[in-house]
Design an enzyme around this catalytic site. Structure first.
Site, PDB file in Angstrom:
ATOM      1  N   CYS A   1       0.844  -1.204   0.000  1.00 56.73           N
ATOM      2  CA  CYS A   1       0.000   0.000   0.000  1.00 56.73           C
ATOM      3  C   CYS A   1       0.874   1.246   0.000  1.00 56.73           C
ATOM      4  O   CYS A   1       1.449   1.610   1.033  1.00 56.73           O
ATOM      5  CB  CYS A   1      -0.915   0.006   1.233  1.00 56.73           C
ATOM      6  SG  CYS A   1      -1.869  -1.511   1.463  1.00 56.73           S
TER       7      CYS A   1
ATOM      8  N   ALA B   1      -1.764  11.227  -3.837  1.00 57.08           N
ATOM      9  CA  ALA B   1      -0.347  10.915  -3.981  1.00 57.08           C
ATOM     10  C   ALA B   1      -0.197   9.630  -4.787  1.00 57.08           C
ATOM     11  O   ALA B   1      -0.104   8.544  -4.240  1.00 57.08           O
ATOM     12  CB  ALA B   1       0.324  10.753  -2.616  1.00 57.08           C
TER      13      ALA B   1
ATOM     14  N   TRP C   1      -5.716   2.155  -4.668  1.00 57.60           N
ATOM     15  CA  TRP C   1      -5.159   1.327  -5.741  1.00 57.60           C
ATOM     16  C   TRP C   1      -4.328   0.172  -5.204  1.00 57.60           C
ATOM     17  O   TRP C   1      -3.325  -0.224  -5.803  1.00 57.60           O
ATOM     18  CB  TRP C   1      -4.316   2.152  -6.723  1.00 57.60           C
ATOM     19  CG  TRP C   1      -4.959   3.394  -7.220  1.00 57.60           C
ATOM     20  CD1 TRP C   1      -4.488   4.665  -7.117  1.00 57.60           C
ATOM     21  CD2 TRP C   1      -6.218   3.500  -7.913  1.00 57.60           C
ATOM     22  NE1 TRP C   1      -5.358   5.564  -7.696  1.00 57.60           N
ATOM     23  CE2 TRP C   1      -6.443   4.869  -8.187  1.00 57.60           C
ATOM     24  CE3 TRP C   1      -7.184   2.578  -8.317  1.00 57.60           C
ATOM     25  CZ2 TRP C   1      -7.566   5.336  -8.851  1.00 57.60           C
ATOM     26  CZ3 TRP C   1      -8.316   3.049  -8.973  1.00 57.60           C
ATOM     27  CH2 TRP C   1      -8.491   4.412  -9.228  1.00 57.60           C
TER      28      TRP C   1
ATOM     29  N   THR D   1      -3.566  -3.505  -4.672  1.00 53.24           N
ATOM     30  CA  THR D   1      -3.875  -4.874  -5.077  1.00 53.24           C
ATOM     31  C   THR D   1      -3.984  -5.739  -3.828  1.00 53.24           C
ATOM     32  O   THR D   1      -3.084  -5.747  -2.989  1.00 53.24           O
ATOM     33  CB  THR D   1      -2.778  -5.431  -6.001  1.00 53.24           C
ATOM     34  OG1 THR D   1      -2.707  -4.626  -7.178  1.00 53.24           O
ATOM     35  CG2 THR D   1      -3.066  -6.868  -6.394  1.00 53.24           C
TER      36      THR D   1
ATOM     37  N   GLN E   1      -0.688  -7.463 -47.533  1.00 53.43           N
ATOM     38  CA  GLN E   1       0.429  -6.781 -46.865  1.00 53.43           C
ATOM     39  C   GLN E   1      -0.030  -5.958 -45.674  1.00 53.43           C
ATOM     40  O   GLN E   1       0.678  -5.853 -44.662  1.00 53.43           O
ATOM     41  CB  GLN E   1       1.161  -5.879 -47.862  1.00 53.43           C
ATOM     42  CG  GLN E   1       2.088  -6.601 -48.799  1.00 53.43           C
ATOM     43  CD  GLN E   1       2.955  -5.640 -49.600  1.00 53.43           C
ATOM     44  OE1 GLN E   1       2.816  -4.414 -49.485  1.00 53.43           O
ATOM     45  NE2 GLN E   1       3.850  -6.183 -50.415  1.00 53.43           N
TER      46      GLN E   1
ATOM     47  N   GLY F   1     -14.631  -6.993 -36.504  1.00 55.50           N
ATOM     48  CA  GLY F   1     -15.777  -7.003 -35.597  1.00 55.50           C
ATOM     49  C   GLY F   1     -15.671  -8.071 -34.533  1.00 55.50           C
ATOM     50  O   GLY F   1     -16.094  -7.866 -33.384  1.00 55.50           O
TER      51      GLY F   1
ATOM     52  N   GLU G   1       2.337   1.363 -11.313  1.00 55.21           N
ATOM     53  CA  GLU G   1       3.762   1.244 -10.983  1.00 55.21           C
ATOM     54  C   GLU G   1       4.616   2.221 -11.783  1.00 55.21           C
ATOM     55  O   GLU G   1       5.708   1.901 -12.247  1.00 55.21           O
ATOM     56  CB  GLU G   1       4.241  -0.199 -11.173  1.00 55.21           C
ATOM     57  CG  GLU G   1       3.605  -1.131 -10.165  1.00 55.21           C
ATOM     58  CD  GLU G   1       4.515  -2.259  -9.751  1.00 55.21           C
ATOM     59  OE1 GLU G   1       5.730  -2.030  -9.581  1.00 55.21           O
ATOM     60  OE2 GLU G   1       4.003  -3.364  -9.590  1.00 55.21           O
TER      61      GLU G   1
ATOM     62  N   SER H   1       3.651   5.888 -17.973  1.00 54.12           N
ATOM     63  CA  SER H   1       4.648   6.029 -19.043  1.00 54.12           C
ATOM     64  C   SER H   1       5.329   7.395 -18.970  1.00 54.12           C
ATOM     65  O   SER H   1       6.534   7.523 -19.241  1.00 54.12           O
ATOM     66  CB  SER H   1       3.986   5.836 -20.408  1.00 54.12           C
ATOM     67  OG  SER H   1       3.622   4.492 -20.607  1.00 54.12           O
TER      68      SER H   1
END
Length: 407
Positions: A128, A134, A162, A164, A302, A364, A387, A390
């Site tokens: 945690c 934060a 958040w 887990t 292609q 589809g 974690e 990006s």
């Protein structure tokens, strides 16, 4: 330390094939059901425990693989099976890494076994760190830990998010502020033992992807833990804080406990993303070879064939970055160019890109839940977020390369 090699040895191949068999026989048949239920797949974790795949011994063997590839290989195969179930199986590992990175030998021996339990009494653990205000900005953390010297106890108050396995875990590892004046350098990690009064589960999140993995808030209200639950011990903490104060005055940079845990885990998270990408690519490849339009398989075009070529190239490149970082970590080589962050960044972006292309190739059908790429695409989305987003990975890389405090 052996030379770098891109060839798994016979023992590693045997383990890989064993995990792959579990993914094929147990995880994939259950994946759609637990994704829809949005619940922890306890029966699957139980099956993993029965064969030793969910156990302290197994993950210790992989973490201490002298090539560094054990955990990367394990993560890729499990997440090739299914990301949501995979995270339910390996989520305990982040808490375990937190203890390994910061704890004493006694703490490691005491608490990590309780995180896993055994085949007859399976348990999970939670790490945690993030809070409502934060996430990427760990310096904004508000959860406080105050030492009560008269009782040799730490008192924790705050809300984590958040997490887990948050709230359902047997053991929680909580990062808290012990010296607010030091910002992110004034943090420490604490073990919250099972059934400790004052710890409760807050909101359970309904997520876009990885829905078989439990994610929730953890609320701490006057949670008291014994002094020995401070990871590393108070003497070590006092010494570290004193050095941090001195370094703060001199402007020298120092890492905090949460960042040490994330740095150690980033290549493993990258390996998870590689597994998702590989799974989606394989579905798309098989589909393109069998789907006939205008009298020929669509892979003859292609436009489709080149997509698959790019997908496979990115997957292999991502794996190589993950393996390099994994080897460097076990070899004790510093991430002088932020190689850990590079591996997580590229692998996460690759998973999003490859799963999106797989959906496009299936057309589809790819947009329906009759085919797994729709779920894989949802699962992949988190790998550019958790974690370290990006954007944060790029910031870490840029700061490491330049030595400048880029903002």
């Amino acid at each position: 330390m052996g030379e770098v090699t891109f060839e798994l040895n016979d023992d590693q191949k045997q383990v890989r094939d064993w995990i792959h068999g579990f993914a094929v026989d147990v995880m994939r048949p259950a994946a759609a059901e637990w994704d829809e239920r949005e619940e922890t797949p306890w029966p699957v974790i139980q099956e993993a425990a029965k064969i030793g795949l969910y156990s302290l011994d197994f993950y210790a063997q992989q973490y201490f693989d002298p090539t560094g590839l054990g955990i990367a290989m394990t993560m890729e195969e499990l997440f090739w099976g299914d990301a949501g179930i995979g995270l339910s199986i390996v989520g305990t590992g982040l808490a375990a890494v937190g203890v390994l990175a910061n704890g004493t030998e006694e703490q490691i021996g005491t608490w990590i076994p309780q995180m896993y339990g055994d085949a007859s009494d399976v348990q999970v653990a939670a790490f945690c760190s993030s809070e409502p205000d934060a996430g990427s900005d760990v310096s904004a953390m508000r959860t406080r830990a105050v030492y009560d010297g008269a009782r040799d106890e730490w008192v924790l108050n705050g809300t984590k998010t958040w997490a887990t396995n948050g709230g359902i875990a047997n053991v929680h590892v909580v990062v808290a502020v012990v010296d607010p004046d030091l910002g992110s350098k004034g943090h420490a990690s604490f073990i919250i033992p099972p059934a400790t009064p004052g710890l409760s589960q807050g909101q359970k999140f309904k997520k876009h992807g990885i829905r078989a993995s439990h994610t929730a808030e953890v609320v701490l209200e006057d949670v008291r833990v014994p002094g020995h639950c401070l990871l590393g011990g108070k003497e070590k903490l006092d010494e570290r804080l004193a050095r941090a104060r001195e370094r703060a005055r001199s402007g020298e940079r120092v890492k905090n406990a949460a960042m040490a845990t994330f740095e150690a885990s980033r290549p493993a998270v990258g390996a998870q993303a590689v597994g998702i990408a590989r799974a989606a690519y394989e579905v798309a490849l098989d589909y393109a070879k069998t789907r006939v339009q205008f009298g020929r398989p669509i892979i003859d075009n292609q436009g489709v064939a080149f997509q698959l070529a790019d997908m496979r190239t990115r997957i292999d490149a991502a794996r190589l970055l993950v393996w390099r970082a994994s080897w460097m970590a076990v070899a004790g080589k510093p991430f002088a160019s932020a190689e850990g962050s590079m591996s997580k960044l590229f692998a996460g972006e690759t998973a999003k890109d490859v799963t999106a292309r797989a959906m496009q190739i299936l057309g589809g059908n790819g947009f329906t839940r009759e085919y797994p790429v729709e779920r894989m695409h949802r699962d992949a989305a988190i790998y550019t977020i958790f974690e370290g987003t990006s954007e944060i990975q790029r910031l870490v890389i840029a700061r490491t390369l330049s030595g400048m405090p880029i903002r």
